[in-house]
Design a protein around this motif. Structure first.
Motif, PDB file in Angstrom:
ATOM      1  N   UNK A 120      -8.680   7.175 -15.155  1.00  0.00           N
ATOM      2  CA  UNK A 120      -8.168   6.083 -14.317  1.00  0.00           C
ATOM      3  C   UNK A 120      -6.717   5.770 -14.650  1.00  0.00           C
ATOM      4  N   UNK A 121      -6.005   5.245 -13.631  1.00  0.00           N
ATOM      5  CA  UNK A 121      -4.584   4.931 -13.783  1.00  0.00           C
ATOM      6  C   UNK A 121      -4.334   3.504 -13.336  1.00  0.00           C
ATOM      7  N   UNK A 122      -3.292   2.904 -13.894  1.00  0.00           N
ATOM      8  CA  UNK A 122      -2.894   1.546 -13.505  1.00  0.00           C
ATOM      9  C   UNK A 122      -1.429   1.578 -13.073  1.00  0.00           C
ATOM     10  N   UNK A 123      -1.184   1.055 -11.893  1.00  0.00           N
ATOM     11  CA  UNK A 123       0.175   0.967 -11.347  1.00  0.00           C
ATOM     12  C   UNK A 123       0.638  -0.478 -11.490  1.00  0.00           C
ATOM     13  N   UNK A 124       1.782  -0.670 -12.122  1.00  0.00           N
ATOM     14  CA  UNK A 124       2.373  -1.997 -12.258  1.00  0.00           C
ATOM     15  C   UNK A 124       3.684  -2.028 -11.484  1.00  0.00           C
ATOM     16  N   UNK A 125       3.819  -3.019 -10.584  1.00  0.00           N
ATOM     17  CA  UNK A 125       5.013  -3.115  -9.745  1.00  0.00           C
ATOM     18  C   UNK A 125       5.578  -4.528  -9.813  1.00  0.00           C
TER      19      UNK A 125
ATOM     20  N   UNK B 294      -7.129  -0.098  -2.344  1.00  0.00           N
ATOM     21  CA  UNK B 294      -7.148  -0.255  -3.798  1.00  0.00           C
ATOM     22  C   UNK B 294      -6.629  -1.615  -4.240  1.00  0.00           C
ATOM     23  N   UNK B 295      -5.999  -2.373  -3.332  1.00  0.00           N
ATOM     24  CA  UNK B 295      -5.515  -3.703  -3.713  1.00  0.00           C
ATOM     25  C   UNK B 295      -5.162  -4.486  -2.468  1.00  0.00           C
ATOM     26  N   UNK B 296      -5.228  -5.809  -2.559  1.00  0.00           N
ATOM     27  CA  UNK B 296      -4.766  -6.725  -1.511  1.00  0.00           C
ATOM     28  C   UNK B 296      -3.987  -7.835  -2.183  1.00  0.00           C
TER      29      UNK B 296
ATOM     30  N   UNK C  70      -5.214  -0.758  -9.679  1.00  0.00           N
ATOM     31  CA  UNK C  70      -6.082   0.094 -10.499  1.00  0.00           C
ATOM     32  C   UNK C  70      -6.588   1.249  -9.650  1.00  0.00           C
ATOM     33  N   UNK C  71      -6.252   2.460 -10.095  1.00  0.00           N
ATOM     34  CA  UNK C  71      -6.663   3.670  -9.391  1.00  0.00           C
ATOM     35  C   UNK C  71      -7.850   4.293 -10.111  1.00  0.00           C
ATOM     36  N   UNK C  72      -8.839   4.761  -9.385  1.00  0.00           N
ATOM     37  CA  UNK C  72     -10.031   5.316 -10.029  1.00  0.00           C
ATOM     38  C   UNK C  72      -9.762   6.660 -10.684  1.00  0.00           C
ATOM     39  N   UNK C  73     -10.679   7.074 -11.528  1.00  0.00           N
ATOM     40  CA  UNK C  73     -10.582   8.380 -12.176  1.00  0.00           C
ATOM     41  C   UNK C  73     -10.532   9.471 -11.109  1.00  0.00           C
ATOM     42  N   UNK C  74      -9.670  10.449 -11.348  1.00  0.00           N
ATOM     43  CA  UNK C  74      -9.504  11.545 -10.410  1.00  0.00           C
ATOM     44  C   UNK C  74      -8.364  11.353  -9.442  1.00  0.00           C
ATOM     45  N   UNK C  75      -7.818  10.130  -9.355  1.00  0.00           N
ATOM     46  CA  UNK C  75      -6.710   9.900  -8.430  1.00  0.00           C
ATOM     47  C   UNK C  75      -5.486  10.724  -8.802  1.00  0.00           C
ATOM     48  N   UNK C  76      -5.317  10.990 -10.099  1.00  0.00           N
ATOM     49  CA  UNK C  76      -4.164  11.759 -10.552  1.00  0.00           C
ATOM     50  C   UNK C  76      -4.367  13.256 -10.521  1.00  0.00           C
ATOM     51  N   UNK C  77      -5.472  13.731  -9.949  1.00  0.00           N
ATOM     52  CA  UNK C  77      -5.735  15.170  -9.879  1.00  0.00           C
ATOM     53  C   UNK C  77      -5.324  15.766  -8.534  1.00  0.00           C
ATOM     54  N   UNK C  78      -4.953  14.930  -7.591  1.00  0.00           N
ATOM     55  CA  UNK C  78      -4.534  15.424  -6.270  1.00  0.00           C
ATOM     56  C   UNK C  78      -3.266  16.260  -6.422  1.00  0.00           C
ATOM     57  N   UNK C  79      -3.205  17.475  -5.856  1.00  0.00           N
ATOM     58  CA  UNK C  79      -1.985  18.306  -5.960  1.00  0.00           C
ATOM     59  C   UNK C  79      -0.741  17.611  -5.408  1.00  0.00           C
ATOM     60  N   UNK C  80      -0.926  16.701  -4.430  1.00  0.00           N
ATOM     61  CA  UNK C  80       0.222  15.981  -3.880  1.00  0.00           C
ATOM     62  C   UNK C  80       0.686  14.837  -4.774  1.00  0.00           C
ATOM     63  N   UNK C  81      -0.090  14.518  -5.801  1.00  0.00           N
ATOM     64  CA  UNK C  81       0.255  13.419  -6.668  1.00  0.00           C
ATOM     65  C   UNK C  81      -0.330  12.111  -6.171  1.00  0.00           C
TER      66      UNK C  81
ATOM     67  N   UNK D  25       3.485   3.798 -13.748  1.00  0.00           N
ATOM     68  CA  UNK D  25       2.095   4.260 -13.703  1.00  0.00           C
ATOM     69  C   UNK D  25       1.702   4.702 -15.118  1.00  0.00           C
ATOM     70  N   UNK D  26       0.584   4.146 -15.603  1.00  0.00           N
ATOM     71  CA  UNK D  26       0.116   4.458 -16.943  1.00  0.00           C
ATOM     72  C   UNK D  26      -1.360   4.827 -16.896  1.00  0.00           C
TER      73      UNK D  26
END
Length: 956
Positions: free
Chosen positions: A859-864, A888-890, A905-916, A950-951
C-alpha cells in the motif's frame, strides 16, 4: 518603347541574378548592394506589368472590348496565368535565372507591345490628376496622395526584404532558396523542406521569381498582390456606384478611394506579407467581383469573361486545394445575389467544375508524391494516407505533435470529461457579461446613421459628427480584432461566429436600405466575401483567426462605411426632392456629415497604420537599405531575425557538420536553408529523416535518442541564451539534468549560444552553464504554454500526452508544484502553468501520471499540500480523487481555508501498474470568475497544489 522596356527588364534580371554575397547583401551596403536594392524596387512593377500584359493577351483572344476597359480584370486573370506558368516551370525543373529571367523580359516586352501598359499608365496619370472628378476636390487629392505614399512604402518594404511574420522567415526564405538550388520543386526524402509546402501548394509567381532573386523575392511578389487587393476592392465599390442614383455616386466614388487607401496601409502589417494568404485574398475578391459581373452581363459578355477567368479558377486550387471550397461558396453567393438565378447557375457552373477538377488534380499529385492529399488540416486528410510513401517523408506522430502545439483544429484529448453543457453555460455567461458593450455598439451605429442623415449647415455640428463617425469606425475596427467572449467556450471558432453574426445583422440592416436593384448584388457580395472569409478560416485555422484574416476586417469596416453612406442617401432622398438632394450633395460633398465621416474614418485608419508602421519600419531606414547605404538586416522588422547569429554558427562548428537547435525554433528558423550557411547544416524538426523517426529521435529514453542522433550524424547542439522555447529535441531525455553533463561536453560559447557536442569531443560543461540551461529548460516545461480550448498546452505536455518518456518518480521524493519545481513533467491535462506558490487546476478534471522508478507491491500513501479556490459566490467545493476507475478519496473545502495537507491511501498493488500512479481529480463547480461577472480571469480554477509525496506504508 518595347525595346526600352526590354532592355530595362534585362538590366534588372542581370543585377538580381548576380546579387552580392550574403554578408554584403544583409550587412554591408555599398554601390553594388544599392543597385540590387533599386532592381528589387523595379521588380514589383515589372511583375504587375507582365501580369497585366498576359491578361490583355487573354482579352484579345477571348474577350470583348469591354473587358479591355477593366484593368483590374486584366491584372487578375494575368496573375492567374503567370502563376500557372511558374508552377509548370518549377514542376519541369527549369527554375534558374536564365529561364525565369527570360520569361520576365519577354513578358515585359509583350505587355508593352500590346499597349496594355500604355493604357494603364494613361489611366493612372488621369487618376492622379483627378480628371474623373472636379479638380477642386481636396478630399480626393488627400486620399489619392495617401494611396501613392502607401504604394511607395510597400515597394520599399518589399525591396528590402522586410519580414513581419515568422512563417515567412521559416518557410519562404529557406524554401525558395531550396527551389532555386534544386531547379524546381522536386524534393526528395533526404531534403528537409516538407512540412508547410506539399506538392501543388504552388504560388507560381513566387516559384518563377525564385529563379531571379531567391528568398527576398517573396515580399516583392506579395507587394504586387497587396496592391491588387486594394485595386479590386476599389473596383468593387465603384461597381456598386455605377448604377446608383446621382446623389449617391459622389460619396460612393469617395468611398472607393477611402477603402483602397485603408487596405493599402493596413494589409501589409496585418497578414503574412510573403505567404499565400495575401495572394488568395486578392484572387478570391476579384473572382467574386467577376462572377457577379458574369451573372448580370449579356450572354456574349458573360461567355468572354468566363473564358478569361479560367486561369484564376485553375490557379486557386493549384495554389492550395482547400481554397476551392472557398470558391464554391463564392459561386453560390454570386448565384444567390443574381436577379436570374438559374441563368447565373448555367453561366458559372463551368468555372466551378474547372476549379474542382484542378483541386482534385492538386490533391492527387500530393497523394502520389507524399502519400497524403494535403497536410493541412491534417485530420481531414489523415484517413487517406498511403503509409509506405508517407513514411518516407514524415510520420503521423510528427503531425500529431505539430497540430497539438499549434492549438489548431485538432485537439488530441478532445472531451477530457469536460461537459458540453458546462461550456455552453460558460458562453452564455460571457455573452451576458458583454451585453452592455453589445447594446452600445448597435446604439452607436444607429445614432451615427441618424446623425449623418441630417443636413447640417453649422460647422460645429459637422465637427461633432466627424468626431462621432471617427469614434464609431475606430470602435468597430478594434471590436472586430479584439472581442472574444471566452477562451473556454466551445472553441475559438464559436467565439468568432458569435462576433461575426452580430456584425452581419448590423450590416444587413444598413445594406437592405440600398434601393438600387442593379447594384444591390455587388453590395451583398462584398458583405458575403467578408463573412465567407471569416467562416472559411474558422473551419481550417480556428486557432489563428486574428493572424490570418485581418484583411477581412478591413473589408468589413469599409462595408460599414459604404452602407452608412447608402443609408444616408436613402434617408436624404426621402426628406428632400431629387433636385434639392442633388444640389445638396453636388460635387462639393459638404452638406451632409456622412461623407466627412467616411473620409475622416478612412484617413484615421491609414494614419494610425502609417504611424505604427513607421515606428517599426522607418521610411528612412527602408530607403537607406534599398540604396545600399546600410545593410538590409537593419531594416528587417521581425525582432527574431538576427542574421548575425548565423555567422556565429558558421564560425563555431565545422562547415561539413550537422547542427540541431535544442531551443529557439522560431527565433532561429531563418537560418534554415539560408544562403548564410552551408545547405542542410541546420537540422530542423520538420526534416524528413528526423520527423519520420520522431518516436526514437525525441520521444524515447535517453539511450535510444542518443543512438538515433548519432546514426543521423548530428554531432553538434545549439542552445540559444535566454530562450526557453525548447522543442521536442531539447525536451528529450538526454538533455535532462544529470543526463546532460554525463553525455555532453561544451565545445564553445559564443555571445548568443552554448555549442554542445558529444562527451569526449570538448570540455566539461561548467556548473554555471548547466544551471543556466536547466533553469531555462525548467521554465519552458513548468511555466511556458498557452490555453487551447479547455487545455493548457506546452511543448512538453504535447510530447508527454503523445507518449514521450517521462522521468521516473522515486518514492519518498517531494514533488514541487511551484515555478521552481518539475511537477509539469507529470501533469497530464487540467493544469495551468506553475506559479511561485503552486499550480492551479483548470477545469472540472485534472490528471497526474507518475511512472515509478521501481514497482511498489504494498500500500501507498499520497500526501498533498492543496488550497481550494473559493469566493463568496462559491463558498464550498468538493473534490473526488480516483486512482484508475476507483474512488480513493473525497475532499470537502469551505470558504476561508488556505493550504492544508490532504492524504490519499492507495491499496496494495496500485504501484505495480506499468503506467505508474495515475490520479484523477474531479472538481465540483468548475466556473471562471469571468463567467460569474467578477473580473477578467477566465480560468475555471479548482484548487492549487504546492507539493506531493508518495510513500510506502509500513505495516505493523
Amino acid at each position: 518603347m518595347t525595346g526600352a522596356a526590354s532592355v530595362f527588364a534585362l538590366v534588372v534580371v542581370l543585377i538580381l541574378a548576380n546579387p552580392p554575397n550574403a554578408h554584403a547583401l544583409l550587412f554591408g551596403g555599398g554601390m553594388r548592394d544599392g543597385l540590387f536594392g533599386l532592381a528589387m524596387v523595379a521588380l514589383a512593377p515589372l511583375i504587375s506589368v507582365v501580369q497585366i500584359g498576359l491578361g490583355t493577351a487573354l482579352a484579345h483572344r477571348f474577350a470583348s472590348v469591354a473587358a479591355l476597359r477593366e484593368p483590374w480584370l486584366l491584372w487578375l486573370c494575368g496573375s492567374g496565368l503567370l502563376s500557372l506558368i511558374g508552377v509548370a516551370i518549377a514542376a519541369a525543373g527549369f527554375v534558374n535565372p536564365w529561364v525565369c529571367g527570360s520569361m520576365l523580359i519577354l513578358g515585359v516586352a509583350c505587355a508593352v507591345a500590346s499597349g496594355a501598359c500604355t493604357d494603364v499608365l494613361n489611366r493612372l496619370i488621369a487618376w492622379t490628376r483627378l480628371e474623373d472628378v472636379a479638380s477642386s476636390k481636396p478630399a480626393f487629392a488627400v486620399v489619392r496622395l495617401g494611396i501613392v505614399a502607401a504604394l511607395v512604402l510597400i515597394g520599399l518594404r518589399a525591396a528590402t526584404g522586410e519580414l513581419n511574420d515568422t512563417d515567412v522567415v521559416q518557410f519562404y526564405w529557406g524554401w525558395l532558396n531550396e527551389v532555386r538550388h534544386l531547379g524546381g520543386i522536386h524534393l526528395s526524402p533526404a531534403l528537409p523542406m516538407v512540412q508547410d509546402f506539399t506538392a501543388g501548394r504552388g504560388n507560381g509567381a513566387y516559384l518563377l521569381l525564385a529563379g531571379i532573386a531567391p528568398g527576398l523575392v517573396s515580399h516583392v511578389v506579395s507587394a504586387a498582390y497587396c496592391a491588387m487587393f486594394a485595386v479590386v476592392l476599389r473596383a468593387f465599390v465603384l461597381r456598386i456606384a455605377a448604377d446608383a442614383s446621382s446623389p449617391l455616386r459622389p460619396p460612393l466614388l469617395l468611398a472607393a478611394e477611402v477603402v483602397c487607401l485603408a487596405s493599402l496601409w493596413m494589409i501589409p502589417g496585418s497578414v503574412a506579407f510573403g505567404k499565400y494568404h495575401l495572394q488568395f485574398a486578392a484572387w478570391a475578391l476579384g473572382f467574386l467581383l467577376a462572377c457577379l459581373q458574369i451573372a448580370s452581363e449579356d450572354v456574349r459578355a458573360a461567355r468572354t469573361w468566363r473564358l478569361m477567368l479560367l486561369p484564376v479558377a485553375v490557379a486557386i486550387p493549384i495554389g492550395l486545394a482547400q481554397f476551392e471550397a472557398f470558391i464554391a461558396l463564392v459561386v453560390i453567393v454570386a448565384v444567390a445575389a443574381a436577379p436570374h438565378r438559374w441563368l447565373a447557375t448555367r453561366r458559372l457552373l463551368p468555372l466551378l467544375i474547372v476549379g474542382c477538377a484542378s483541386a482534385a488534380l492538386a490533391l492527387l499529385a500530393n497523394w502520389l508524391f507524399l502519400g497524403i492529399p494535403d497536410l493541412n488540416p491534417f485530420p481531414l486528410f489523415e484517413r487517406f494516407i498511403a503509409e509506405q510513401r508517407f513514411g518516407l517523408w514524415t510520420s503521423r506522430l510528427q503531425q500529431y505533435y505539430i497540430n497539438y502545439i499549434g492549438g489548431g483544429v485538432l485537439t488530441l484529448n478532445a472531451g477530457n470529461s469536460v461537459g458540453k453543457l458546462r461550456e455552453l453555460r460558460s458562453l452564455a455567461s460571457d455573452i451576458r457579461a458583454d451585453l452592455i458593450p453589445i447594446i452600445l455598439g448597435f446604439t452607436g451605429l444607429a445614432v451615427a446613421a441618424i446623425t449623418a442623415s441630417i443636413p447640417m449647415r453649422r460647422s460645429w455640428r459637422q465637427g461633432l459628427s466627424l468626431v462621432l463617425g471617427a469614434a464609431l469606425g475606430y470602435g468597430l475596427y478594434r471590436t472586430s480584432l479584439l472581442v472574444t467572449f471566452s477562451d473556454l467556450a466551445l472553441s475559438p471558432a464559436l467565439n468568432r461566429v458569435v462576433l461575426y453574426a452580430m456584425a452581419a445583422v448590423a450590416y444587413l440592416l444598413a445594406v437592405r436600405s440600398f434601393r438600387v436593384a442593379a447594384s444591390r448584388p455587388f453590395l451583398y457580395g462584398l458583405l458575403s466575401y467578408w463573412l465567407i472569409c471569416a467562416g472559411f478560416i474558422l473551419v481550417f485555422h480556428s486557432g489563428s483567426m486574428d493572424r490570418l484574416m485581418r484583411h477581412a476586417d478591413v473589408v468589413g469596416v469599409a462595408l460599414v462605411l459604404v452602407a452608412l453612406v447608402c443609408l444616408v442617401g436613402r434617408l436624404t432622398a426621402f426628406a428632400l426632392p431629387i433636385r434639392a438632394t442633388e444640389e445638396m450633395w453636388g460635387f462639393r460633398l459638404r452638406a451632409s456629415a456622412a461623407v466627412p465621416i467616411l473620409l475622416v474614418v478612412g484617413v484615421a485608419f491609414s494614419v494610425r497604420a502609417a504611424v505604427s508602421t513607421a515606428a517599426v519600419d522607418p521610411p528612412r531606414h527602408l530607403l537607406a537599405s534599398a540604396l545600399g547605404l546600410q545593410g538590409r538586416a537593419v531594416g528587417l522588422t521581425n525582432p527574431m531575425a538576427k542574421f548575425e547569429r548565423c555567422y556565429e554558427i558558421a564560425r563555431s562548428v565545422p562547415a561539413d557538420t550537422r547542427v540541431l537547435f535544442l531551443n529557439a525554433y522560431t527565433a532561429m528558423a531563418y537560418c534554415n536553408n539560408a544562403v548564410l550557411l552551408p545547405r542542410t547544416m541546420i537540422v530542423t524538426p520538420h526534416a524528413s529523416e528526423f520527423a519520420r523517426d520522431l518516436a526514437t529521435s525525441a520521444f524515447a529514453d535517453a539511450d535510444t535518442v542518443e543512438q538515433t542522433m548519432r546514426h543521423l550524424h548530428i554531432d553538434y547542439f545549439l542552445v540559444l541564451k535566454g530562450d526557453f522555447e525548447f522543442w521536442a529535441s531539447g525536451l528529450s531525455a538526454p538533455f535532462r539534468p544529470g543526463e546532460l553533463e554525463r553525455r555532453f561536453d561544451l565545445l564553445t560559447e559564443t555571445p548568443s549560444f552554448y555549442v554542445l557536442t558529444w562527451r569526449g569531443r570538448g570540455r566539461a560543461i561548467p556548473a554555471e552553464t548547466l544551471a543556466t540551461i536547466a533553469e531555462r529548460r525548467r521554465f519552458g516545461i513548468q511555466q511556458s504554454g498557452f490555453m487551447a480550448r479547455n487545455e493548457f498546452v506546452s511543448q512538453w505536455r504535447a510530447m508527454a500526452n503523445l507518449g514521450a518518456d517521462r522521468p521516473k518518480y522515486q518514492l519518498g521524493a517531494r514533488l514541487d508544484f511551484s515555478s521552481s519545481g518539475w511537477s509539469a513533467l507529470y501533469a497530464d491535462h487540467g493544469w495551468y502553468a506553475a506559479e511561485p506558490h503552486g499550480t492551479w487546476t483548470v477545469g472540472p478534471v485534472a490528471v497526474l501520471k507518475l511512472p515509478l522508478a521501481r514497482p511498489a507491491p504494498g500500500p501507498l500513501r499520497v500526501t498533498m499540500e492543496v488550497m481550494p479556490f473559493l469566493i463568496p459566490q462559491l463558498p464550498s467545493r468538493t473534490v473526488r480523487v480516483k486512482q484508475g476507475a476507483v474512488d480513493v478519496a473525497t475532499w470537502a473545502f469551505q470558504l476561508g481555508e488556505g493550504y492544508q495537507a490532504k492524504t490519499i491511501d492507495l491499496p496494495a498493488g496500485a504501484g505495480m501498474d506499468p503506467q505508474g500512479i495515475v490520479l484523477t481529480f474531479e472538481i465540483e463547480n468548475s466556473v471562471s470568475q469571468y463567467a460569474l461577472g467578477l473580473n477578467a480571469d477566465w480560468r475555471p480554477l479548482g484548487m492549487a497544489v504546492r507539493s506531493l509525496k508518495i510513500e510506502a506504508v509500513v505495516l505493523n
